[in-house]
Design an enzyme around this catalytic site. Structure first.
Site: not given
Ligand SMILES: *[C@@H]1O[C@H](CO)[C@@H](O)[C@H](O)[C@H]1NC(C)=O
Ligand SMILES: *[C@@H]1O[C@H](CO)[C@@H](O)[C@H](O)[C@H]1NC(C)=O
Ligand SMILES: *[C@@H]1O[C@H](CO)[C@@H](O)[C@H](O)[C@H]1NC(C)=O
Ligand SMILES: *[C@@H]1O[C@H](CO)[C@@H](O)[C@H](O)[C@H]1NC(C)=O
Length: 959
Positions: A698, A701, A710, A797
């Site tokens: 975050i 704003g 990876k 999935d």
């Protein structure tokens, strides 16, 4: 003894006879007349029935008075003579030779004189004070010779006095319809001659005394409408003269005693509205004289035995509102007198016996709200007397049988919420006495508009939620129609002007069809119309100004059409209008701000070109064009704005062009790519690498989430081109990818941060409305991913773990990363959601996404998850279990209790059923049998659209 005494002393006899004559002379001449006159003077007699009660005639000639041979008052019958006032003295009750006193059906009030029963030597045999307004307690005392005591329908309070047991001579006792409290005194069982006992409609509590078993003369027991509790005493089974046993509307528990089977004279057995449990004892079916058996509204269970065949005199069978299971016994078809058969609201399954009605005398048949399958039998109307046919909310299929179409005795027909198909025959639309016809939510088809309708008695008609085609009928042949629901039924063409002549119409719904053309001004002639729903059509032209003249119109829904022009300002002056929806049309100009427009919800006016209204409308204020130069300036200003906008547009387009940015930092050179230009300005490499270490990034704003990739160097370049493709796909129901950031040290994907909860965490607490929104949202996302882009994007999935429910209850689907689609790379811990073929071939496809969606849908409907261990040995998986439930059990058995639709909401129920039907298609074993995401989304839309559209009919659901 008496004979001996009479022989012994004739002198004594003569003496007594003399005394008797002497007294009767004195009394008859004065006392009796005086008592009667004093009674007259104490009460009001507005009808003047007592006008000849004066000394001009002998009292034996007075109205209502009957004398015996010796000119003594024997009977006083003042029943229903409009007398009022208080009975100040009991003296008329104590007229020395009076046997019958009937003051019933007057307006006498006050307490019954206390000494009324005090003289045990009273000659009274018959006392009727019923249907007056007497208050206070039942006086104490006893008249052992009294045979009939009727104090019913007054306002008598307090307990039943214990002395009631010493009215030894009573044959008839009626204390019903008062406000008596306390228990039934056991002493009542001392009245062994009693044949008729009514204590009904009081506030008695406690048990039914088992001592009633001593009252062998009893023919009637009527103690209903009290608050009696405990079990039905077995001893009642010894009252073999009993003809009528009525214990209804109490709080009785336990099983029905099988001893009741000994009541071989019993014709009427009424135990409805108690809390009885267990099965119907088989002995009950031995009561060969039974005419009416009503055990409805208890908690009885088990099957209804075929032994019912022995009840050959049965005319009425009410077993509704219990938990009976199994099939409707075939034996019922062999009861020749059976007129009324009501088995609704049970858990009955299987088919309706095919020959039902053929050898019966049916007038009322109600089998609604069970789980019946198969067809409607052909012979239900063989008696020619059937007038109520109620079969709604089952799973009946096939067409409406021909013999029902010609059943001219029918008056009330409710067969909605089934799977009936075929057309409404021309005979069916000409039934002369039908006043209530509901065939909604079936699969009926055909062109009913071209058909002749001649149903002169019709007051309520619903054809909603079917698959009719063609135009709306012009007329139904009835001037009495009050409710007309033709919504969501596939109608096209225009709204017939002739609807304007339906002068009794109170509710009209035509929503969710394909109606075109203008709204006929004539509709405003329906002066009794309270609710008008024309939403979700293709209507064009203006809103008729005449609507403002409709005196009681309270709800008006015109949303989702193509109406144009201005909103008539007069609509804002209607006093009756409370609810109005004009959203999603092409309306222009200023919105009135008065009446129904005051504090109107912005969603009810959105999607137009309107301005003004009050603050809540959310519309821009209307700009008044004051004079020409103002107009010129505005136009010039507009031009300038347009130019700026055009430049801005180009600018933004460039910004949106997914340009790569190279940024040097201490870690090396990073390549940044944003798919959302808003983010690109405010997010830096540092922001990204920093927030990769936090849970949720975050920053400044802007909220985003960073996912680290990876082993960057082993990732093929096709991955990045695929990611770029994903980045271009932005949809309100997916978690959008907003950028990437990579170097040879590492790589990050930047997603928008959705504040909310995983569906898997929150599913159980969602209401049906929210679950509906979730299902719809996921379906839309799938449709977008599968068909908007080529080649289509596979989610991978599918599971509730992949769905985030945001602050507005919209579902946001997380799409798998390209490399993770191949099953080989994945640890399938949530494998329960993976389609069987994907598990084998290790490849995900669109069809396996649909399978996963089907499972999520089942989960939304049942609250169960495929990982639950409870499907038992019978069902290997949730899908198998759901398939079984859907076809074999009542909805109550499988729907999540959290979202169980109430009795009234047939709409929810049919939505749930349709959604389950879709879910089972989606989870078909054969991938080719599964629908496409486009079909899924359409089916859901049409299944769920009903709500936005079908008004809940205000008609009671009672039959
Ligand atoms: C019956 O009596 C009650 C109570 O005294 C009184 O309120 C009521 O108006 C009376 N009703 C009639 C029909 O006289
Ligand atoms: C009812 O009869 C029993 C004996 O049969 C007696 O003991 C009892 O007092 C009687 N009760 C009344 C109220 O008469
Ligand atoms: C009905 O009976 C049950 C148990 O016998 C009791 O708990 C309940 O309070 C009773 N209900 C009423 C309304 O009296
Ligand atoms: C059938 O019912 C009617 C009343 O609806 C009655 O008059 C008639 O006797 C009944 N017929 C039989 C065979 O019970």
């Amino acid at each position: 003894m008496a004979k001996k005494g009479a022989q012994a002393s004739p002198v004594v006899v003569v003496f007594f006879m003399f005394m008797f004559l002497f007294f009767s002379f004195v009394v008859s001449d004065n006392a009796e007349e005086l008592e009667l006159l004093s009674f007259k003077s104490s009460i009001q007699d507005p009808s003047g029935f007592l006008s000849n009660w004066d000394s001009s005639a002998s009292y034996c000639q007075w109205h209502g008075v009957t004398c015996n041979n010796l000119s003594h008052v024997d009977k006083l019958d003042l029943s229903a003579k409009n007398l009022s006032g208080k009975l100040v003295s009991s003296s008329i009750l104590h007229l020395p030779f009076i046997q019958t006193l009937n003051l019933s059906n007057n307006q006498l009030y006050g307490e019954i004189p206390k000494d009324i029963f005090s003289s045990s030597s009273s000659s009274l045999r018959f006392l009727n004070l019923s249907n007056n307004n007497f208050t206070g307690q039942i006086p104490k005392g006893s008249i052992p010779g009294l045979e009939v005591l009727d104090l019913s329908n007054n306002m008598l309070s307090g307990k039943i006095p214990l002395e009631i047991g010493s009215f030894y001579g009573l044959k008839y006792l009626d204390l019903g319809g008062n406000v008596l409290v306390g228990e039934i005194p056991i002493s009542i069982s001392n009245i062994t001659n009693l044949q008729f006992l009514t204590l009904a409609s009081n506030q008695l509590n406690g048990p039914i005394p088992q001592e009633l078993g001593k009252m062998k003369s009893l023919k009637w027991i009527y103690v209903g409408y009290n608050n009696l509790s405990g079990q039905i005493p077995e001893e009642i089974g010894t009252l073999t003269s009993l003809n009528h046993l009525d214990l209804v509307y109490n709080n009785l528990t336990g099983q029905i005693p099988s001893s009741l089977g000994n009541l071989s004279d019993l014709q009427y057995l009424f135990l409805y509205q108690n809390k009885l449990t267990g099965p119907i004892p088989n002995t009950i079916f031995g009561l060969k004289k039974l005419v009416s058996l009503d055990l409805s509204d208890n908690s009885l269970s088990g099957e209804i035995s075929e032994l019912v065949i022995h009840l050959q005199n049965l005319e009425i069978l009410h077993l509704f509102g219990n938990s009976f299971t199994g099939k409707i016994p075939k034996a019922l078809t062999a009861l020749p007198r059976l007129q009324v058969l009501q088995l609704w609201s049970n858990r009955l399954s299987g088919e309706i016996p095919e020959s039902l009605g053929r050898r019966n005398n049916l007038t009322i048949l109600d089998l609604s709200t069970n789980n019946l399958t198969g067809r409607i039998p052909d012979g239900l109307c063989s008696s020619g007397r059937l007038f109520k046919l109620i079969l709604f909310s089952n799973s009946l299929q096939g067409s409406i049988p021909k013999n029902l179409s010609t059943c001219t005795s029918l008056q009330r027909v409710r067969i909605q919420n089934n799977r009936l198909s075929g057309e409404l025959s021309s005979e069916f639309t000409n039934l002369p006495l039908v006043y209530f016809l509901d065939v909604s939510n079936n699969y009926l088809s055909g062109n009913v508009g071209d058909q002749k309708w001649d149903m002169p008695s019709l007051e309520m008609l619903s054809l909603a939620g079917n698959r009719f085609s063609g135009k709306l009928p012009h007329s139904f042949g009835s001037q009495k129609i009050e409710v007309l629901d033709l919504s969501s039924s596939g109608f096209s063409g225009t709204i017939p002007r002739s609807f304007g002549s339906l002068t009794e119409l109170m509710q009209l719904s035509l929503c969710g069809n394909k109606l075109m053309g203008e709204i006929p001004e004539e509709l405003s002639s329906c002066k009794k119309l309270v609710s008008l729903d024309l939403s979700h059509n293709q209507l064009s032209g203006p809103i008729p100004t005449g609507f403002a003249e409709m005196p009681v119109l309270g709800q008006l829904d015109l949303s989702e059409n193509q109406l144009s022009g201005e909103v008539p300002p007069q609509l804002g002056k209607m006093e009756s209008l409370i609810q109005l929806n004009i959203s999603h049309n092409h309306l222009q100009g200023s919105l009135p701000s008065t009446g129904a427009f005051l504090a109107i919800n912005s969603s009810a006016v959105a999607g137009n070109d309107l301005c003004g209204g009050d603050e809540s409308s959310g519309l821009p204020p209307c700009k008044k064009v004051k004079n020409w130069w103002f107009f010129v300036i505005c136009s010039l200003g507009g031009l300038v704005l347009l130019t700026v906008a055009a430049i801005g547009f180009i600018f933004i387009r460039r910004g949106n062009n997914l340009e790569l940015k190279r940024v040097e930092s201490e870690d090396g050179i990073w390549e940044l790519q944003f798919f959302d230009s808003n983010v690109s300005k405010s997010v830096t490499v540092d922001d990204i690498t920093l927030s990769a270490k936090q849970v949720n990034g975050i920053c400044r704003g802007k909220s985003f989430v960073v996912k680290e990739i990876k082993e960057v160097n082993s990732i093929p370049s096709s991955f990045w081109s695929e990611i770029k493709r994903l980045g271009k796909l932005q949809h309100p129901n997916i978690v959008n990818l907003i950028g990437t950031c990579r170097s040879d040290k590492g790589a990050y994907l930047v997603y928008e941060y959705i504040k909310g909860k995983l569906l898997s965490e929150t599913l159980h607490s969602l209401t049906w409305e929210k679950r509906r929104k979730v299902a719809m949202g996921i379906a839309k996302a799938l449709r977008f991913l599968h068909s908007h882009c080529s080649p289509s994007v596979i989610v991978g999935d599918m599971s509730p773990e992949r769905v985030i429910i945001d602050g507005k209850d919209e579902p946001r689907l997380r799409v798998s990363l390209p490399g993770q689609l191949s099953v080989a790379n994945k640890p399938f811990n949530c494998s329960a959601y993976v389609a069987p073929e994907a598990r084998e071939s290790k490849a995900m496809t669109e069809k396996s996404d649909i399978y996963g969606f089907g499972l999520i849908l089942i989960e939304l409907l049942t609250g169960k998850s495929p990982a639950d261990a409870e499907y038992g040995e019978q069902h290997q998986s949730m899908v198998e279990w759901a398939r079984y439930c859907y076809s074999d059990c009542h909805l109550d058995m499988w729907v999540d209790p959290m979202i169980k639709p109430g009795h009234a909401s047939n709409v929810n129920q049919s939505q749930i059923v349709e959604a389950m039907n879709l879910a089972l298609h989606c989870t078909a074993g054969d991938p080719m049998a599964r629908p496409s995401s486009t079909d899924v989304s359409k089916t859901l839309q049409s299944a769920f659209q009903m709500t936005s559209c079908v008004p809940t009919l205000k008609f009671s659901s009672t039959v």
